[in-house]
Design a protein around this motif. Sequence first.
Motif, PDB file in Angstrom:
ATOM      1  N   PHE A 102     -38.056  39.321 -86.973  1.00 16.23           N
ATOM      2  CA  PHE A 102     -38.787  39.590 -85.728  1.00 16.23           C
ATOM      3  C   PHE A 102     -37.830  39.783 -84.550  1.00 16.23           C
ATOM      4  CE2 PHE A 102     -42.562  37.665 -87.922  1.00 16.23           C
ATOM      5  CZ  PHE A 102     -43.362  38.799 -87.829  1.00 16.23           C
TER       6      PHE A 102
ATOM      7  N   PRO B 203     -38.489  43.685 -82.517  1.00 16.31           N
ATOM      8  CA  PRO B 203     -39.367  43.079 -81.500  1.00 16.31           C
ATOM      9  C   PRO B 203     -40.720  43.769 -81.403  1.00 16.31           C
ATOM     10  CG  PRO B 203     -37.433  44.149 -80.497  1.00 16.31           C
ATOM     11  CD  PRO B 203     -37.209  44.157 -81.967  1.00 16.31           C
TER      12      PRO B 203
ATOM     13  N   GLN C  46     -42.507  44.663 -83.832  1.00 15.99           N
ATOM     14  CA  GLN C  46     -43.388  44.063 -84.848  1.00 15.99           C
ATOM     15  C   GLN C  46     -43.905  42.702 -84.376  1.00 15.99           C
ATOM     16  OE1 GLN C  46     -44.462  45.644 -87.704  1.00 15.99           O
ATOM     17  NE2 GLN C  46     -43.447  47.374 -86.708  1.00 15.99           N
ATOM     18  N   TRP C  47     -43.075  41.981 -83.624  1.00 14.50           N
ATOM     19  CA  TRP C  47     -43.526  40.695 -83.060  1.00 14.50           C
ATOM     20  C   TRP C  47     -44.623  40.955 -82.025  1.00 14.50           C
ATOM     21  CZ3 TRP C  47     -44.292  36.171 -84.382  1.00 14.50           C
ATOM     22  CH2 TRP C  47     -44.494  35.125 -83.467  1.00 14.50           C
ATOM     23  N   ARG C  48     -44.403  41.965 -81.174  1.00 17.15           N
ATOM     24  CA  ARG C  48     -45.430  42.292 -80.169  1.00 17.15           C
ATOM     25  C   ARG C  48     -46.729  42.723 -80.862  1.00 17.15           C
ATOM     26  NH1 ARG C  48     -40.851  43.958 -77.135  1.00 17.15           N
ATOM     27  NH2 ARG C  48     -40.895  46.068 -77.961  1.00 17.15           N
TER      28      ARG C  48
ATOM     29  N   ARG D 282     -48.501  39.680 -82.176  1.00 19.47           N
ATOM     30  CA  ARG D 282     -49.081  38.879 -81.082  1.00 19.47           C
ATOM     31  C   ARG D 282     -50.339  39.553 -80.538  1.00 19.47           C
ATOM     32  NH1 ARG D 282     -46.182  36.897 -76.362  1.00 19.47           N
ATOM     33  NH2 ARG D 282     -47.548  35.103 -76.609  1.00 19.47           N
TER      34      ARG D 282
ATOM     35  N   LEU E 177     -45.968  30.973 -88.124  1.00 17.84           N
ATOM     36  CA  LEU E 177     -46.281  32.181 -87.342  1.00 17.84           C
ATOM     37  C   LEU E 177     -47.365  31.894 -86.311  1.00 17.84           C
ATOM     38  CD1 LEU E 177     -46.265  35.129 -89.920  1.00 17.84           C
ATOM     39  CD2 LEU E 177     -44.471  34.416 -88.347  1.00 17.84           C
TER      40      LEU E 177
ATOM     41  N   ASP F 290     -40.708  36.212 -76.966  1.00 19.38           N
ATOM     42  CA  ASP F 290     -39.654  37.062 -77.522  1.00 19.38           C
ATOM     43  C   ASP F 290     -38.591  36.202 -78.181  1.00 19.38           C
ATOM     44  OD1 ASP F 290     -40.258  39.854 -76.770  1.00 19.38           O
ATOM     45  OD2 ASP F 290     -40.187  39.020 -74.740  1.00 19.38           O
TER      46      ASP F 290
END
Length: 422
Positions: free
Chosen positions: A265, A269, A271-273, A276, A373, A382
């Motif tokens: 992640f 980033p 993919q993290w956003r 979320r 997660l 982030d």
Amino acid sequence: MVVTDRTPLFVAGGSDVDLADPQFFTGDRFLDVAGEARRRHPVAWTNPGRDGFWSVTAYRPARDVLRQPETFTSTRGMRLGSGGASVAAASGRMLVVSDGADHQRLRPAHARWFSSRGLADLASGLRDTVEHRLRDLVGRGGPVDVVAELALPVPSWVLFTMMGVPREDWDELAGLTAAGFDDADTAPAAAAERTAAHSAIFAYFFDLLEQRRADPGDDIVSTLATSNYGGRPLTDEEIVLNCDGLLNGGLETTPHAISGAILAFARHPEQWRRLRADPGLLDTAVEEILRYTSPPGHAMRTATRPATLGAATIAEGDRVVVWLPSCNRDEDVFPEPDRFLVDRRPNKHLGFGGGPHYCVGAALARLELRCVLESMLGTVADIHETAQPARQASNFLNGLRRLDVVLDPAVSTVTRAGGPRR
Ligand code: HEM
């Protein structure tokens, strides 16, 4: 005399590639070398003249190997470099190195504890533990090593709780587990230290077993000690060997998936956003983490009879090593395999292996990843790498020894903590 033709030879990456050498895996060449191997020779004889073995780097032949225990047995060891004497002592008595009737008897002894229903009671305690730890890490504001501070403690908390290990013994047992399964050094002295660590683990569980027989509780050791399997109780040796197996299965894999996910992640980033913004992707994200990180580097088998695998003719007694991270990047099965995509579907990865030895702890591992997660979604906006991650020196444990990151707080954390970090 039967002449065995052991071709093709593994030549991907050049002559300096030694897949039996744990140090090779501290660098980042393996996936490139494995990709070349899949294209050139997906089943290839490796390290000729140096205790050779077959390397399987493609998905389909790997699945064939894992699904045919009569031809490719686990009873002679399931990892490269495992010692002959210790495998002989465990064979047929420890789940992962048993096949056939022995395996069928031992598997239900484990399965009860690892079904989704069996794990339901554990989930809320696990969530609290993870949440608490993450808030602490995020609140610190500076770089944290998430291997030591999150990825290692969470699986230990779960497994030791399930096994009924008293809190005061956790650190000692975690240390012995790390020492017992640290295969970075192939020298005889290091092997002797590993054996000593396992002996100490066995001694510990012999003691705990005696206590649980006298005063059974609601834990794995008590269940193993007091139930009948296949018409008879497990012997003390079987119980202790399988406790050791659970430490290996539970504490040497999940940490790599957790820290590997955080690194993935940090490097993706978007993919993290995405996750979320849409927590409905949690299930596919967990599967993608398992595919992308592939914590066990390999699973080994030994041929019980001559067999054909792709273009290769395997002789009886040959060792066959399935390189799971490579199979999980097979472009014939996974489109754009090197991309990390939280919504990847279908995703029939081999992260948990396949066939009868399919990971018995899979539901627990998924639950742990999901809890981490979920907690991170609420606490971390982030993730930033602050130093080059250190990879573990091992061809079996595919993952990180250290990962320093800064976890930027999510708005909810900022509000509850009473003010922004910066
Ligand atoms: C992300 C976490 C995990 C991964 C990727 C993983 C992966 C695997 C794989 C690939 C195998 C098959 C080995 C083979 O075919 O020789 C396996 C078997 C096994 N795993 Fe896991 N594992 C994980 C977590 C766990 C946990 C949490 C436990 C229990 C606490 C566990 C216990 C076992 C056991 C006992 C076996 C042997 C099963 C059998 O032989 O029938 N694993 N695991």
